[in-house]
Design a protein around this motif. Sequence first.
Motif, PDB file in Angstrom:
ATOM      1  N   ILE A   1       7.904   3.276   1.542  1.00 23.63           N
ATOM      2  CA  ILE A   1       6.325   3.047   1.166  1.00 23.63           C
ATOM      3  C   ILE A   1       6.614   2.275  -0.408  1.00 23.63           C
ATOM      4  N   ILE A   2       6.382   1.196   0.065  1.00 25.14           N
ATOM      5  CA  ILE A   2       6.293   0.690  -1.632  1.00 25.14           C
ATOM      6  C   ILE A   2       4.409   0.512  -2.212  1.00 25.14           C
ATOM      7  N   ASP A   3       3.380   0.611  -1.479  1.00 28.76           N
ATOM      8  CA  ASP A   3       2.347   0.305  -1.870  1.00 28.76           C
ATOM      9  C   ASP A   3       1.600   0.737  -0.622  1.00 28.76           C
TER      10      ASP A   3
ATOM     11  N   LEU B   1      -5.700   1.840   7.103  1.00 28.46           N
ATOM     12  CA  LEU B   1      -4.722   2.318   6.036  1.00 28.46           C
ATOM     13  C   LEU B   1      -3.383   0.917   6.165  1.00 28.46           C
ATOM     14  N   THR B   2      -3.625  -0.268   5.337  1.00 24.52           N
ATOM     15  CA  THR B   2      -2.397  -0.631   5.618  1.00 24.52           C
ATOM     16  C   THR B   2      -1.055  -0.029   4.081  1.00 24.52           C
ATOM     17  N   LEU B   3       0.544  -0.182   5.604  1.00 20.46           N
ATOM     18  CA  LEU B   3       1.509   0.714   4.091  1.00 20.46           C
ATOM     19  C   LEU B   3       2.951  -0.755   4.248  1.00 20.46           C
ATOM     20  N   ILE B   4       2.540  -1.241   2.750  1.00 25.73           N
ATOM     21  CA  ILE B   4       3.725  -1.691   2.875  1.00 25.73           C
ATOM     22  C   ILE B   4       5.637  -0.906   3.029  1.00 25.73           C
ATOM     23  N   LEU B   5       5.722  -2.050   3.531  1.00 22.62           N
ATOM     24  CA  LEU B   5       7.444  -1.040   3.555  1.00 22.62           C
ATOM     25  C   LEU B   5       8.649  -2.283   2.179  1.00 22.62           C
ATOM     26  N   ASP B   6       9.215  -1.512   2.266  1.00 21.75           N
ATOM     27  CA  ASP B   6      10.244  -2.265   1.835  1.00 21.75           C
ATOM     28  C   ASP B   6      11.542  -2.061   2.734  1.00 21.75           C
ATOM     29  N   ALA B   7      12.651  -3.010   2.830  1.00 23.24           N
ATOM     30  CA  ALA B   7      13.566  -2.898   3.671  1.00 23.24           C
ATOM     31  C   ALA B   7      14.398  -1.452   4.071  1.00 23.24           C
ATOM     32  N   ASN B   8      14.214  -1.125   3.300  1.00 20.99           N
ATOM     33  CA  ASN B   8      15.234   0.467   3.372  1.00 20.99           C
ATOM     34  C   ASN B   8      13.728   1.230   4.004  1.00 20.99           C
ATOM     35  N   LEU B   9      12.686   0.781   4.569  1.00 16.43           N
ATOM     36  CA  LEU B   9      11.654   1.220   5.153  1.00 16.43           C
ATOM     37  C   LEU B   9      11.294   2.770   4.407  1.00 16.43           C
TER      38      LEU B   9
ATOM     39  N   LYS C   1      12.900 -20.047  -5.232  1.00 19.25           N
ATOM     40  CA  LYS C   1      13.888 -20.696  -3.860  1.00 19.25           C
ATOM     41  C   LYS C   1      14.801 -19.612  -3.323  1.00 19.25           C
ATOM     42  N   HIS C   2      14.657 -17.934  -4.386  1.00 17.79           N
ATOM     43  CA  HIS C   2      15.412 -18.071  -3.583  1.00 17.79           C
ATOM     44  C   HIS C   2      14.832 -16.550  -3.266  1.00 17.79           C
ATOM     45  N   SER C   3      15.548 -15.722  -1.750  1.00 15.63           N
ATOM     46  CA  SER C   3      14.911 -14.515  -1.497  1.00 15.63           C
ATOM     47  C   SER C   3      14.978 -13.301  -2.717  1.00 15.63           C
ATOM     48  N   THR C   4      14.088 -12.628  -3.396  1.00 22.24           N
ATOM     49  CA  THR C   4      14.596 -11.897  -4.136  1.00 22.24           C
ATOM     50  C   THR C   4      14.082  -9.994  -3.186  1.00 22.24           C
ATOM     51  N   SER C   5      13.170  -9.891  -2.115  1.00 21.71           N
ATOM     52  CA  SER C   5      13.292  -8.613  -1.391  1.00 21.71           C
ATOM     53  C   SER C   5      12.460  -9.154  -0.592  1.00 21.71           C
TER      54      SER C   5
END
Length: 159
Positions: free
Chosen positions: A117-119, A107-115, A71-75
């Motif tokens: 690319i993580i996947d 192409l699907t790019l997953i970005l973290d909060a800092n933009l 129940k806690h946001s982690t990323s």
Amino acid sequence: MESLPHNWDEIAKILAPIDINRLATQHLESCNYKIRGYWDSNNKFYEEIAFIHPIYAELIGRSIGTNIINKHSTSHWIKLKFLLKADLSAVENNLVSDDGDDEIGELTLILDANLKIIDENWSLDIESPFVVAKIQPDLQPFCLKCVKGSYPVGNRTFT
């Protein structure tokens, strides 16, 4: 940990100075328009996929999300989905015949909060005239039932 905005109005403001399509193009350039190790939807392995460029990316979908544990946001993450297309203005007319023939895949790019690319995920049309696929025929999905002999796995032996 940085947090992402919770609606598209906020995220649009953050992404406004960024050319989103250019982000995908830069990713393609950084891998030299090649993918090493690709499994298609039929479980066929390709050692290398090369794109005959010029190709370009067109944003077709986007989403934001949060990973939650206990129940806690982690990323937080941003998912950008691009349609990969051949730039037909730079190729010979005899390579394509119908509308849609310029589509190479997605192409699907997953970005973290800092933009960053993580996947990434690719879904490609291997039959496209703008794709060169190098197959590795001796690497097929492993199946114990398909192999003769005895094979130890952990403390068990399968025959």
